[in-house]
Design a protein around this motif. Structure first.
Motif, PDB file in Angstrom:
ATOM      1  N   ALA A  54      14.816  17.212 -28.184  1.00  0.00           N
ATOM      2  CA  ALA A  54      15.659  17.182 -26.982  1.00  0.00           C
ATOM      3  C   ALA A  54      15.226  16.082 -26.019  1.00  0.00           C
ATOM      4  O   ALA A  54      15.996  15.675 -25.155  1.00  0.00           O
ATOM      5  CB  ALA A  54      15.608  18.534 -26.279  1.00  0.00           C
ATOM      6  N   ASN A  55      14.003  15.583 -26.156  1.00  0.00           N
ATOM      7  CA  ASN A  55      13.477  14.566 -25.251  1.00  0.00           C
ATOM      8  C   ASN A  55      13.418  13.175 -25.880  1.00  0.00           C
ATOM      9  O   ASN A  55      12.680  12.314 -25.416  1.00  0.00           O
ATOM     10  CB  ASN A  55      12.076  14.948 -24.777  1.00  0.00           C
ATOM     11  CG  ASN A  55      12.072  16.212 -23.983  1.00  0.00           C
ATOM     12  OD1 ASN A  55      11.515  17.206 -24.408  1.00  0.00           O
ATOM     13  ND2 ASN A  55      12.726  16.201 -22.841  1.00  0.00           N
ATOM     14  N   ARG A  56      14.198  12.955 -26.935  1.00  0.00           N
ATOM     15  CA  ARG A  56      14.213  11.653 -27.596  1.00  0.00           C
ATOM     16  C   ARG A  56      15.607  11.051 -27.578  1.00  0.00           C
ATOM     17  O   ARG A  56      16.584  11.736 -27.851  1.00  0.00           O
ATOM     18  CB  ARG A  56      13.764  11.787 -29.050  1.00  0.00           C
ATOM     19  CG  ARG A  56      12.287  12.017 -29.190  1.00  0.00           C
ATOM     20  CD  ARG A  56      11.903  12.042 -30.632  1.00  0.00           C
ATOM     21  NE  ARG A  56      11.984  13.437 -31.080  1.00  0.00           N
ATOM     22  CZ  ARG A  56      11.969  13.810 -32.337  1.00  0.00           C
ATOM     23  NH1 ARG A  56      11.910  12.930 -33.295  1.00  0.00           N
ATOM     24  NH2 ARG A  56      12.030  15.090 -32.656  1.00  0.00           N
ATOM     25  N   VAL A  57      15.686   9.772 -27.271  1.00  0.00           N
ATOM     26  CA  VAL A  57      16.933   9.023 -27.430  1.00  0.00           C
ATOM     27  C   VAL A  57      16.971   8.620 -28.900  1.00  0.00           C
ATOM     28  O   VAL A  57      16.080   7.923 -29.379  1.00  0.00           O
ATOM     29  CB  VAL A  57      16.965   7.767 -26.529  1.00  0.00           C
ATOM     30  CG1 VAL A  57      18.226   6.967 -26.781  1.00  0.00           C
ATOM     31  CG2 VAL A  57      16.853   8.151 -25.078  1.00  0.00           C
ATOM     32  N   VAL A  58      18.005   9.077 -29.619  1.00  0.00           N
ATOM     33  CA  VAL A  58      18.050   8.857 -31.058  1.00  0.00           C
ATOM     34  C   VAL A  58      19.231   7.972 -31.452  1.00  0.00           C
ATOM     35  O   VAL A  58      19.091   7.083 -32.290  1.00  0.00           O
ATOM     36  CB  VAL A  58      18.126  10.209 -31.808  1.00  0.00           C
ATOM     37  CG1 VAL A  58      18.028   9.999 -33.296  1.00  0.00           C
ATOM     38  CG2 VAL A  58      17.037  11.144 -31.341  1.00  0.00           C
ATOM     39  N   ARG A  59      20.368   8.190 -30.845  1.00  0.00           N
ATOM     40  CA  ARG A  59      21.584   7.472 -31.242  1.00  0.00           C
ATOM     41  C   ARG A  59      21.582   6.040 -30.715  1.00  0.00           C
ATOM     42  O   ARG A  59      21.164   5.777 -29.589  1.00  0.00           O
ATOM     43  CB  ARG A  59      22.805   8.213 -30.722  1.00  0.00           C
ATOM     44  CG  ARG A  59      22.961   9.596 -31.350  1.00  0.00           C
ATOM     45  CD  ARG A  59      24.181  10.339 -30.874  1.00  0.00           C
ATOM     46  NE  ARG A  59      25.335   9.477 -30.800  1.00  0.00           N
ATOM     47  CZ  ARG A  59      26.227   9.495 -29.818  1.00  0.00           C
ATOM     48  NH1 ARG A  59      26.089  10.353 -28.828  1.00  0.00           N
ATOM     49  NH2 ARG A  59      27.247   8.680 -29.814  1.00  0.00           N
TER      50      ARG A  59
END
Length: 113
Positions: A5-10
């Motif tokens: 939930a605390n990661r920018v992935v896209r």
């Protein structure tokens, strides 16, 4: 490790943060901040280019940046996307220096809003 939930992935989220977010430069990194909805968690993303070093060095930098993000996460609970771009030479500084620079950069970026 940062929670999912605390990661920018896209890629779209990275692109939006870098292009539309507030930019704060430090000596060894560039910090991009982009505000989202207040109730959403703060998310971190990291960009470590080949100019920083070989694969081993880049992965080490990514782990160091994730650790900084994990420490800073408690201080910034608002819905913000934060992307940190490591600059060449950042692999040669101590963890404490890197942590202080990025923390101060994020504080400067948040206070300018």
């Amino acid at each position: 490790m940062l929670a999912k939930a605390n990661r920018v992935v896209r890629a779209d989220d990275f692109r939006t943060t870098v292009r539309k977010g507030r930019r704060v430069s430090t000596r060894h990194a560039v910090v991009y901040l982009h505000a989202r909805s207040f109730g959403e968690p703060t998310r971190f993303g990291f960009i470590v280019a080949k100019t920083v070093g070989n694969a081993v060095t880049r992965n080490l930098m990514r782990r160091r940046l994730r650790s900084v993000g994990r420490d800073i996460l408690d201080q910034h609970s608002t819905g913000t996307d934060i992307v940190i771009r490591a600059l060449p030479g950042s692999d040669e500084v101590s963890w404490a220096t890197l942590h202080d620079e990025i923390s101060q950069g994020i504080d400067r970026g948040v206070s300018k809003r």
